[in-house]
Write a protein that holds these residues in place. Structure first.
Motif, PDB file in Angstrom:
ATOM      1  N   PHE A   1      30.627  55.642  37.387  1.00 14.20           N
ATOM      2  CA  PHE A   1      30.229  55.958  38.624  1.00 14.20           C
ATOM      3  C   PHE A   1      30.711  55.019  39.325  1.00 14.20           C
ATOM      4  CE2 PHE A   1      26.325  57.966  36.369  1.00 14.20           C
ATOM      5  CZ  PHE A   1      26.560  59.202  37.236  1.00 14.20           C
ATOM      6  N   LEU A   2      31.635  55.221  40.368  1.00 10.49           N
ATOM      7  CA  LEU A   2      32.297  54.059  41.082  1.00 10.49           C
ATOM      8  C   LEU A   2      31.245  53.766  42.317  1.00 10.49           C
ATOM      9  CD1 LEU A   2      35.986  55.159  40.612  1.00 10.49           C
ATOM     10  CD2 LEU A   2      34.728  53.686  39.218  1.00 10.49           C
ATOM     11  N   GLU A   3      30.995  52.319  42.708  1.00 16.47           N
ATOM     12  CA  GLU A   3      30.218  52.053  43.781  1.00 16.47           C
ATOM     13  C   GLU A   3      30.714  51.381  44.757  1.00 16.47           C
ATOM     14  OE1 GLU A   3      26.444  50.321  42.396  1.00 16.47           O
ATOM     15  OE2 GLU A   3      26.167  52.149  41.080  1.00 16.47           O
ATOM     16  N   GLN A   4      31.581  50.323  44.335  1.00 17.54           N
ATOM     17  CA  GLN A   4      31.891  49.430  45.429  1.00 17.54           C
ATOM     18  C   GLN A   4      33.599  49.203  45.017  1.00 17.54           C
ATOM     19  OE1 GLN A   4      29.662  46.145  45.894  1.00 17.54           O
ATOM     20  NE2 GLN A   4      30.249  45.692  47.955  1.00 17.54           N
ATOM     21  N   PHE A   5      34.373  49.195  46.067  1.00 18.33           N
ATOM     22  CA  PHE A   5      35.974  49.246  45.741  1.00 18.33           C
ATOM     23  C   PHE A   5      36.327  47.761  46.513  1.00 18.33           C
ATOM     24  CE2 PHE A   5      34.872  53.632  45.851  1.00 18.33           C
ATOM     25  CZ  PHE A   5      35.488  54.036  44.862  1.00 18.33           C
ATOM     26  N   PHE A   6      37.350  47.289  45.861  1.00 21.00           N
ATOM     27  CA  PHE A   6      38.047  46.011  46.062  1.00 21.00           C
ATOM     28  C   PHE A   6      39.471  46.201  45.954  1.00 21.00           C
ATOM     29  CE2 PHE A   6      34.011  44.712  44.446  1.00 21.00           C
ATOM     30  CZ  PHE A   6      33.189  44.079  45.443  1.00 21.00           C
ATOM     31  N   GLU A   7      40.083  45.305  46.840  1.00 25.07           N
ATOM     32  CA  GLU A   7      41.566  45.420  46.784  1.00 25.07           C
ATOM     33  C   GLU A   7      42.022  43.852  46.302  1.00 25.07           C
ATOM     34  OE1 GLU A   7      45.512  46.947  49.050  1.00 25.07           O
ATOM     35  OE2 GLU A   7      44.429  45.325  50.340  1.00 25.07           O
ATOM     36  N   ALA A   8      42.817  43.505  45.494  1.00 25.20           N
ATOM     37  CA  ALA A   8      43.015  42.161  44.738  1.00 25.20           C
ATOM     38  C   ALA A   8      44.731  41.888  44.811  1.00 25.20           C
ATOM     39  CB  ALA A   8      42.202  41.807  43.623  1.00 25.20           C
ATOM     40  N   GLY A   9      44.883  40.785  44.910  1.00 24.49           N
ATOM     41  CA  GLY A   9      46.572  40.637  44.715  1.00 24.49           C
ATOM     42  C   GLY A   9      46.365  40.396  43.207  1.00 24.49           C
ATOM     43  N   ILE A  10      47.548  40.220  42.741  1.00 25.00           N
ATOM     44  CA  ILE A  10      47.866  39.763  41.368  1.00 25.00           C
ATOM     45  C   ILE A  10      48.959  38.834  41.296  1.00 25.00           C
ATOM     46  CG2 ILE A  10      49.106  41.762  40.588  1.00 25.00           C
ATOM     47  CD1 ILE A  10      47.845  42.035  37.928  1.00 25.00           C
ATOM     48  N   ALA A  11      48.524  37.898  40.301  1.00 23.98           N
ATOM     49  CA  ALA A  11      49.636  36.676  39.993  1.00 23.98           C
ATOM     50  C   ALA A  11      50.168  37.031  38.631  1.00 23.98           C
ATOM     51  CB  ALA A  11      48.691  35.316  39.677  1.00 23.98           C
ATOM     52  N   LEU A  12      51.874  37.242  39.050  1.00 24.95           N
ATOM     53  CA  LEU A  12      52.548  37.780  38.017  1.00 24.95           C
ATOM     54  C   LEU A  12      53.712  36.909  38.086  1.00 24.95           C
ATOM     55  CD1 LEU A  12      52.812  41.633  39.108  1.00 24.95           C
ATOM     56  CD2 LEU A  12      51.573  40.556  37.144  1.00 24.95           C
ATOM     57  N   THR A  13      54.553  36.981  36.837  1.00 30.48           N
ATOM     58  CA  THR A  13      55.839  36.200  36.713  1.00 30.48           C
ATOM     59  C   THR A  13      56.807  37.290  37.036  1.00 30.48           C
ATOM     60  OG1 THR A  13      55.948  36.968  34.320  1.00 30.48           O
ATOM     61  CG2 THR A  13      54.814  34.934  34.705  1.00 30.48           C
ATOM     62  N   GLY A  14      58.040  36.656  37.312  1.00 32.38           N
ATOM     63  CA  GLY A  14      59.086  37.573  37.568  1.00 32.38           C
ATOM     64  C   GLY A  14      59.380  38.654  36.676  1.00 32.38           C
TER      65      GLY A  14
ATOM     66  N   LEU B   1      43.618  37.549  39.258  1.00 29.60           N
ATOM     67  CA  LEU B   1      43.308  38.300  40.305  1.00 29.60           C
ATOM     68  C   LEU B   1      43.214  37.331  41.580  1.00 29.60           C
ATOM     69  CD1 LEU B   1      41.503  41.501  39.176  1.00 29.60           C
ATOM     70  CD2 LEU B   1      44.089  41.152  39.196  1.00 29.60           C
ATOM     71  N   LEU B   2      43.856  37.685  42.753  1.00 28.97           N
ATOM     72  CA  LEU B   2      43.477  36.795  43.876  1.00 28.97           C
ATOM     73  C   LEU B   2      42.570  37.464  44.766  1.00 28.97           C
ATOM     74  CD1 LEU B   2      47.515  36.235  44.025  1.00 28.97           C
ATOM     75  CD2 LEU B   2      45.695  34.721  43.093  1.00 28.97           C
ATOM     76  N   LEU B   3      41.512  36.841  45.132  1.00 30.40           N
ATOM     77  CA  LEU B   3      40.386  37.271  45.886  1.00 30.40           C
ATOM     78  C   LEU B   3      39.851  36.254  47.004  1.00 30.40           C
ATOM     79  CD1 LEU B   3      38.808  39.473  43.295  1.00 30.40           C
ATOM     80  CD2 LEU B   3      39.584  40.471  45.428  1.00 30.40           C
ATOM     81  N   HIS B   4      39.022  36.699  47.715  1.00 30.13           N
ATOM     82  CA  HIS B   4      38.337  35.770  48.776  1.00 30.13           C
ATOM     83  C   HIS B   4      36.896  35.458  48.007  1.00 30.13           C
ATOM     84  CE1 HIS B   4      40.827  35.901  52.291  1.00 30.13           C
ATOM     85  NE2 HIS B   4      40.928  37.334  52.178  1.00 30.13           N
ATOM     86  N   ALA B   5      36.667  34.117  48.064  1.00 28.53           N
ATOM     87  CA  ALA B   5      35.511  33.970  47.591  1.00 28.53           C
ATOM     88  C   ALA B   5      34.158  34.722  47.885  1.00 28.53           C
ATOM     89  CB  ALA B   5      35.201  32.205  48.113  1.00 28.53           C
ATOM     90  N   ARG B   6      34.055  35.256  49.174  1.00 28.81           N
ATOM     91  CA  ARG B   6      32.909  36.272  49.231  1.00 28.81           C
ATOM     92  C   ARG B   6      33.096  37.223  48.491  1.00 28.81           C
ATOM     93  NH1 ARG B   6      33.610  36.364  55.273  1.00 28.81           N
ATOM     94  NH2 ARG B   6      32.560  34.515  55.890  1.00 28.81           N
ATOM     95  N   GLU B   7      34.110  37.889  48.176  1.00 30.02           N
ATOM     96  CA  GLU B   7      34.456  39.104  47.327  1.00 30.02           C
ATOM     97  C   GLU B   7      34.224  38.789  45.931  1.00 30.02           C
ATOM     98  OE1 GLU B   7      38.065  41.525  49.302  1.00 30.02           O
ATOM     99  OE2 GLU B   7      38.626  39.832  48.486  1.00 30.02           O
ATOM    100  N   ILE B   8      34.580  37.487  45.413  1.00 33.04           N
ATOM    101  CA  ILE B   8      34.250  37.254  44.009  1.00 33.04           C
ATOM    102  C   ILE B   8      32.532  36.936  43.822  1.00 33.04           C
ATOM    103  CG2 ILE B   8      34.484  35.213  42.167  1.00 33.04           C
ATOM    104  CD1 ILE B   8      37.195  34.897  43.651  1.00 33.04           C
ATOM    105  N   ASP B   9      31.991  36.524  44.846  1.00 30.36           N
ATOM    106  CA  ASP B   9      30.510  36.497  44.592  1.00 30.36           C
ATOM    107  C   ASP B   9      30.059  37.811  44.740  1.00 30.36           C
ATOM    108  OD1 ASP B   9      30.531  33.554  44.805  1.00 30.36           O
ATOM    109  OD2 ASP B   9      30.313  33.460  47.021  1.00 30.36           O
ATOM    110  N   LYS B  10      30.486  38.905  45.386  1.00 30.55           N
ATOM    111  CA  LYS B  10      29.858  40.130  45.380  1.00 30.55           C
ATOM    112  C   LYS B  10      30.104  40.679  44.237  1.00 30.55           C
ATOM    113  CE  LYS B  10      30.742  41.380  50.343  1.00 30.55           C
ATOM    114  NZ  LYS B  10      31.265  42.316  51.333  1.00 30.55           N
ATOM    115  N   MET B  11      31.404  40.513  43.488  1.00 32.69           N
ATOM    116  CA  MET B  11      31.480  40.926  42.274  1.00 32.69           C
ATOM    117  C   MET B  11      30.607  40.418  41.055  1.00 32.69           C
ATOM    118  SD  MET B  11      35.720  41.116  42.003  1.00 32.69           S
ATOM    119  CE  MET B  11      36.627  42.173  43.008  1.00 32.69           C
ATOM    120  N   ARG B  12      30.638  39.012  41.377  1.00 28.47           N
ATOM    121  CA  ARG B  12      29.467  38.423  40.139  1.00 28.47           C
ATOM    122  C   ARG B  12      28.164  38.925  40.288  1.00 28.47           C
ATOM    123  NH1 ARG B  12      30.237  33.465  41.794  1.00 28.47           N
ATOM    124  NH2 ARG B  12      31.887  32.889  40.481  1.00 28.47           N
ATOM    125  N   ASN B  13      27.679  39.181  41.416  1.00 31.96           N
ATOM    126  CA  ASN B  13      26.421  39.767  41.612  1.00 31.96           C
ATOM    127  C   ASN B  13      26.199  41.112  41.094  1.00 31.96           C
ATOM    128  OD1 ASN B  13      25.299  37.219  42.865  1.00 31.96           O
ATOM    129  ND2 ASN B  13      25.873  37.927  45.195  1.00 31.96           N
TER     130      ASN B  13
END
Length: 160
Positions: free
Chosen positions: A26-39, A90-102
């Motif tokens: 069941f998908l509840e909340q969606f996020f878009e994150a950047g991703i740190a990749l090598t070349g 994954l590159l996210l804002h601190a607020r988004e990380i807090d939402k995910m952790r909670n």
């Protein structure tokens, strides 16, 4: 003089998709994150290679990591090629990380990657969802509902 920017495009180019996620969770909340990749990882993804079928994301020390995703080695890479199944930040804002952790701290919730894509500016992004696992009877209900909608469309098409 600065180089002119390449033309942006509206559609996102999906590279890898987790199609089972919508059936298994069941998908509840969606996020878009950047991703740190090598070349070489970027080049491999641009060729359409990569899989996130068995992967998940986890929060560690105020950072989010994509674990168990497979980006195969670049075919024309040299000895500096990347490791295919390494954890990726994954590159996210601190607020988004807090939402995910909670959300993850609640019972039965997990972070599932839905797709990896390149946005209009050519940046690699990951679509994540905070999800709760489905039980077997929930999966059956979902399948029944999908079959009924398909049957409704068929009836409307035949009558109309």
């Amino acid at each position: 003089m600065a180089r002119p920017r390449p033309a942006e495009f509206e559609k996102k180019k999906v590279v890898a998709e987790n199609r089972r996620a919508r059936f298994d969770y069941f998908l509840e909340q969606f996020f878009e994150a950047g991703i740190a990749l090598t070349g070489t990882e970027v080049k491999s993804l641009r060729f359409g290679e990569g899989s996130i079928a068995e992967s998940y994301a986890e929060v560690k020390d105020d950072q989010v990591w994509l674990v168990n995703s497979n980006v195969p080695e670049f075919s024309h890479g040299n000895r500096f090629n990347h490791e295919p199944k390494r954890p990726r930040k994954l590159l996210l804002h601190a607020r988004e990380i807090d939402k995910m952790r909670n959300g993850v701290s609640r019972e039965g919730m997990t972070l599932i990657p839905l797709s990896i894509y390149f946005n209009g500016r050519g940046r690699a992004k990951v679509e994540l969802a905070l999800a709760k696992g489905k039980k077997l009877h929930d999966k059956r209900d979902t399948e029944k509902e999908r079959d009924w909608k398909r049957e409704q469309q068929r009836l409307l098409r035949d009558r109309g």
